[in-house]
Design a protein around this motif. Sequence first.
Motif, PDB file in Angstrom:
ATOM      1  N   PRO A   1       0.833  -1.213   0.000  1.00  0.00           N
ATOM      2  CA  PRO A   1       0.000   0.000   0.000  1.00  0.00           C
ATOM      3  C   PRO A   1       0.861   1.255   0.000  1.00  0.00           C
ATOM      4  N   SER A   2       0.494   2.214  -0.818  1.00  0.00           N
ATOM      5  CA  SER A   2       1.287   3.443  -0.911  1.00  0.00           C
ATOM      6  C   SER A   2       1.272   4.238   0.376  1.00  0.00           C
ATOM      7  N   SER A   3       0.269   3.998   1.245  1.00  0.00           N
ATOM      8  CA  SER A   3       0.187   4.724   2.511  1.00  0.00           C
ATOM      9  C   SER A   3       1.030   4.083   3.608  1.00  0.00           C
TER      10      SER A   3
ATOM     11  N   SER B   1      10.269   4.100  -0.766  1.00  0.00           N
ATOM     12  CA  SER B   1       9.046   3.728  -1.483  1.00  0.00           C
ATOM     13  C   SER B   1       8.855   4.634  -2.684  1.00  0.00           C
ATOM     14  N   ASP B   2       8.212   4.080  -3.700  1.00  0.00           N
ATOM     15  CA  ASP B   2       7.918   4.837  -4.911  1.00  0.00           C
ATOM     16  C   ASP B   2       6.623   4.312  -5.512  1.00  0.00           C
ATOM     17  N   ARG B   3       5.538   5.004  -5.280  1.00  0.00           N
ATOM     18  CA  ARG B   3       4.222   4.700  -5.869  1.00  0.00           C
ATOM     19  C   ARG B   3       3.816   3.234  -5.663  1.00  0.00           C
ATOM     20  N   GLY B   4       3.893   2.807  -4.410  1.00  0.00           N
ATOM     21  CA  GLY B   4       3.433   1.460  -4.091  1.00  0.00           C
ATOM     22  C   GLY B   4       4.474   0.369  -4.227  1.00  0.00           C
ATOM     23  N   TRP B   5       5.724   0.735  -4.535  1.00  0.00           N
ATOM     24  CA  TRP B   5       6.815  -0.238  -4.569  1.00  0.00           C
ATOM     25  C   TRP B   5       7.842   0.136  -3.514  1.00  0.00           C
ATOM     26  N   PHE B   6       8.319  -0.854  -2.785  1.00  0.00           N
ATOM     27  CA  PHE B   6       9.266  -0.627  -1.695  1.00  0.00           C
ATOM     28  C   PHE B   6      10.583  -1.306  -2.039  1.00  0.00           C
ATOM     29  N   ASN B   7      11.694  -0.623  -1.705  1.00  0.00           N
ATOM     30  CA  ASN B   7      13.018  -1.103  -2.074  1.00  0.00           C
ATOM     31  C   ASN B   7      13.984  -0.902  -0.922  1.00  0.00           C
ATOM     32  N   THR B   8      14.834  -1.892  -0.692  1.00  0.00           N
ATOM     33  CA  THR B   8      15.870  -1.746   0.329  1.00  0.00           C
ATOM     34  C   THR B   8      17.122  -2.477  -0.126  1.00  0.00           C
ATOM     35  N   SER B   9      18.277  -1.935   0.255  1.00  0.00           N
ATOM     36  CA  SER B   9      19.568  -2.559  -0.014  1.00  0.00           C
ATOM     37  C   SER B   9      20.259  -2.825   1.314  1.00  0.00           C
TER      38      SER B   9
ATOM     39  N   GLU C   1       9.239  -4.997   8.731  1.00  0.00           N
ATOM     40  CA  GLU C   1       8.093  -4.517   9.490  1.00  0.00           C
ATOM     41  C   GLU C   1       7.401  -3.436   8.681  1.00  0.00           C
ATOM     42  N   GLY C   2       6.089  -3.553   8.558  1.00  0.00           N
ATOM     43  CA  GLY C   2       5.299  -2.556   7.846  1.00  0.00           C
ATOM     44  C   GLY C   2       4.269  -1.943   8.778  1.00  0.00           C
ATOM     45  N   LEU C   3       4.031  -0.659   8.607  1.00  0.00           N
ATOM     46  CA  LEU C   3       3.104   0.055   9.479  1.00  0.00           C
ATOM     47  C   LEU C   3       2.274   1.017   8.647  1.00  0.00           C
ATOM     48  N   SER C   4       0.952   0.996   8.881  1.00  0.00           N
ATOM     49  CA  SER C   4       0.058   1.998   8.297  1.00  0.00           C
ATOM     50  C   SER C   4      -0.649   2.698   9.437  1.00  0.00           C
TER      51      SER C   4
ATOM     52  N   LEU D   1       2.416  -5.109  10.045  1.00  0.00           N
ATOM     53  CA  LEU D   1       2.762  -6.334   9.346  1.00  0.00           C
ATOM     54  C   LEU D   1       4.196  -6.703   9.680  1.00  0.00           C
ATOM     55  N   ASN D   2       4.424  -7.980   9.970  1.00  0.00           N
ATOM     56  CA  ASN D   2       5.746  -8.471  10.354  1.00  0.00           C
ATOM     57  C   ASN D   2       6.028  -9.740   9.571  1.00  0.00           C
ATOM     58  N   LEU D   3       7.091  -9.752   8.776  1.00  0.00           N
ATOM     59  CA  LEU D   3       7.403 -10.940   8.005  1.00  0.00           C
ATOM     60  C   LEU D   3       8.899 -11.107   7.873  1.00  0.00           C
ATOM     61  N   SER D   4       9.331 -12.308   7.524  1.00  0.00           N
ATOM     62  CA  SER D   4      10.746 -12.594   7.336  1.00  0.00           C
ATOM     63  C   SER D   4      10.910 -13.524   6.147  1.00  0.00           C
TER      64      SER D   4
END
Length: 325
Positions: free
Chosen positions: A158-160, A182-190, A211-214, A219-222
């Motif tokens: 979600p973009s929010s 984040s960029d328009r609903g896409w999330f990126n990490t290095s 970890e994701g938060l709105s 949301l918590n995933l691995s």
Amino acid sequence: MLLPGLEVFPGWPHWLCHSPGLCRAGAALPLPFPSQMLVLVGLVLFLVPAEPLTAFPPKFQVGNLNEDVVVRCNTSEQHIYWTLNGEEDPMAELVPKGQNLTILGLDLPATGNYSCWAGPLLLDTTYVVVSSTREEEINVSCQAESYNGSFHCSWPGPSSAIFRARLTRSDGSMGPWVPVASDRGWFNTSLADPSFCPFGEELHPLKLHLEGLSDTSYLNLSRHFFIRDIVRPDPPQELILQQRGEQLHLVWAPPASWPLPKSYFALLYHLQYELHNGTQVEQFLEGVEETPVQAGARRVRISCRDPYNPPAWSPWSAWMSLEAP
């Protein structure tokens, strides 16, 4: 007291009971007339959500949907009051007692920023969200350019929402949380594992934590993976043509990001020629970085991969013309 013309029956959503005394247990609600619908809309709009999150709050608490949650104010003050998203009139489902506030049957409208106060003095703040059950729906894709222990991951969401990530390294240590772009609903990490040894055998997988938060949910995933399973090299570089006697040779270099020495980190190369009649010819070479040019070829491009653990070919290089300008 009840608003004129509005009574509430036991099955009506709790979040309509926005202030103490607004709802009475056992009262009955007839189907609303249009004028009463306006009252309901007003109540819904009165539940102003928290401001959109731009970073993880210093203190947040995760509860399960429709279960009670106890929020504690970190203070020794005995006489405090609470606000939710800046509103000074807590909902009827909120039960304060001492330094604790119990949220009865946590639902989405009851999520947000809970603050405790002593008069005008802000004492403590806790962001309350509902635990999400959609972890497996998040499709995380990770890729490494080489065996240096660094990699990149991306996923839609979600973009929010906001995310943060950290890594359990190959030696068992855990890295710090890092914010996720984040960029328009896409999330990126290095991320990178500084203890990673490209010459050693990978005995333990890396573990990526997200970890994701709105404004309402958490949301918590691995994800577990070996670097060897996600390696996808960059394309070969520095393609040139060299005349060797009567024969024209194509010469190239491995990707700049690929580790050395070449004798240990070999590459398998895939050449694709396009002939003048449009036919494409494939050629595979290992352990070399030049080859005679295919007779009748008009142009060529090249990709590569690890020959011993082949998860994916690199992207193609740009087409190189084999004809004189």
